[in-house]
Design an enzyme around this catalytic site. Structure first.
Site, PDB file in Angstrom:
ATOM      1  N   SER A 154       0.736  -1.616  -0.452  1.00  0.00           N
ATOM      2  CA  SER A 154       0.084  -0.081   0.068  1.00  0.00           C
ATOM      3  C   SER A 154       0.651   0.960  -0.045  1.00  0.00           C
ATOM      4  O   SER A 154       1.647   1.579  -1.041  1.00  0.00           O
ATOM      5  CB  SER A 154      -0.926  -0.102   1.064  1.00  0.00           C
ATOM      6  OG  SER A 154      -1.647   0.679   1.294  1.00  0.00           O
ATOM      7  N   ASP A 249     -10.717  -2.691  -4.151  1.00  0.00           N
ATOM      8  CA  ASP A 249      -9.669  -2.650  -4.099  1.00  0.00           C
ATOM      9  C   ASP A 249      -9.122  -0.506  -4.892  1.00  0.00           C
ATOM     10  O   ASP A 249      -9.521  -0.706  -6.187  1.00  0.00           O
ATOM     11  CB  ASP A 249      -8.110  -1.923  -4.525  1.00  0.00           C
ATOM     12  CG  ASP A 249      -6.864  -1.417  -3.643  1.00  0.00           C
ATOM     13  OD1 ASP A 249      -7.653  -0.895  -3.117  1.00  0.00           O
ATOM     14  OD2 ASP A 249      -6.256  -2.657  -3.600  1.00  0.00           O
ATOM     15  N   HIS A 279      -7.971  -4.983  -0.558  1.00  0.00           N
ATOM     16  CA  HIS A 279      -6.934  -3.875  -0.158  1.00  0.00           C
ATOM     17  C   HIS A 279      -6.404  -4.615   1.326  1.00  0.00           C
ATOM     18  O   HIS A 279      -7.848  -4.772   2.121  1.00  0.00           O
ATOM     19  CB  HIS A 279      -7.101  -2.728  -0.257  1.00  0.00           C
ATOM     20  CG  HIS A 279      -6.050  -2.229  -0.134  1.00  0.00           C
ATOM     21  ND1 HIS A 279      -5.054  -1.395  -1.321  1.00  0.00           N
ATOM     22  CD2 HIS A 279      -5.380  -1.543   1.470  1.00  0.00           C
ATOM     23  CE1 HIS A 279      -4.262  -0.962  -0.526  1.00  0.00           C
ATOM     24  NE2 HIS A 279      -4.314  -0.822   0.993  1.00  0.00           N
TER      25      HIS A 279
END
Length: 307
Positions: A154, A249, A279
């Site tokens: 991320s 996501d 995610h």
């Protein structure tokens, strides 16, 4: 069209609804950090054993299970996720240990400074410093400075991609590989997945706007390649990459775009897309069981990249 959510992801969403936790974007940074850290025990498996987990100033160093103290190992410099606002060495301890064991490499996890107290480019500078530390202290750590990778999930994937560009340009030591796990690559946030996933998930388009407001509040920084590596003039010559994207996501489209640009510009890239996962799943493996398969595949790619 988006593939249906995996049943384990549906279980996770039900757990979140039952817990009644407020959305991150409704909290201040301190409360969001506490909430994120507090959820770790419910969604992560026990940390796997490693040969060594050593605390260093602002970092944690791991050697994989089965390695000997005299072994000279390749090394991954790892940046945790959390939107540049939360996350730390403890929230990503399971993932760092699992990658070390899966890849058979050392992992140097960097506890970079967080926003909004430390805005862009503080996190970039700290990850860059971690890479330089790994090279400077290679003999002490027992690692091979010519077999170095950078990676993260991320926001950490964003920092890893930026570091790979810096290494390509000679501003950091050379890297063999980059491991980008559902990375942020474009702060402009104009991709369609931001509107497709605006509600009902752990990470949504509005939540990404909240993170951006903490890390890069000035719009002129959104197009800086150190914040948005997808907007770099060229990706040619960066280290080979493994890119993971997941279907549910808001970052899905920009991650796929980044993998496509890497390939188009002559960079060796493996792109794995898990269409039914969401995610953050890599740090939710106690509930989202397929995440362990993704970690194993990422580790295998990292092992090959550092061979």
């Amino acid at each position: 069209m988006t593939a249906p959510l995996h049943p384990d992801c549906q279980t996770l969403l039900a757990m979140m609804a039952a817990a009644g936790r407020p959305r991150f974007e409704t909290l201040d940074a301190q409360a969001a950090r506490a909430q994120y850290a507090g959820a770790r025990g419910a969604v992560q498996p026990p940390p796997p054993d490693v040969a060594e987990a050593r605390h260093l100033p602002g970092m944690r160093f791991y050697r994989p299970l089965g390695s000997d103290a005299a072994d000279i190992l390749p090394c991954l410099v790892f940046a945790h996720g959390g939107g540049w606002v939360f996350g730390d060495l403890d929230t990503h301890d399971h993932l760092a240990r699992s990658l070390a064991n899966a890849a058979g490499c050392a992992v140097l996890a960097v506890d970079y400074r967080l926003a909004p107290e430390h805005r862009f480019p503080a996190a970039v500078e700290d990850v860059a410093a971690g890479i330089c530390y790994a090279v400077a202290q290679a003999a002490t750590l027992g690692i091979d400075p010519t077999r170095l990778a950078v990676g993260g999930d991320s926001a950490g994937g964003n920092l890893a991609a930026v570091a790979a560009l810096m290494a390509r340009d000679g501003d950091l030591p050379a890297l063999r590989f980059q491991l980008l796990l559902y990375p942020v690559t474009d702060m402009v946030q104009a991709q369609g997945s931001y509107t497709r996933f605006a509600a009902g998930l752990p990470l949504t388009g509005p939540a990404m706007g909240w993170f951006r407001a903490h890390y890069t509040p000035e719009p002129e920084t959104w197009v800086d390649w150190r914040a948005s590596p997808l907007r770099a003039a060229s990706l040619r010559g960066v280290a080979p990459a493994f890119v993971l994207t997941v279907g549910h996501d808001p970052l899905c489209d920009e991650g796929r775009d980044y993998a496509a640009r890497l390939e188009l510009e002559g960079v060796q890239v493996a792109h794995l897309h898990a269409s039914d996962l969401l995610h953050g799943c890599l740090t939710m493996a106690a509930v989202v069981r397929p995440a362990m398969d993704l970690i194993a595949m990422a580790g295998a790619a990292l092992r090959r990249g550092l061979a």
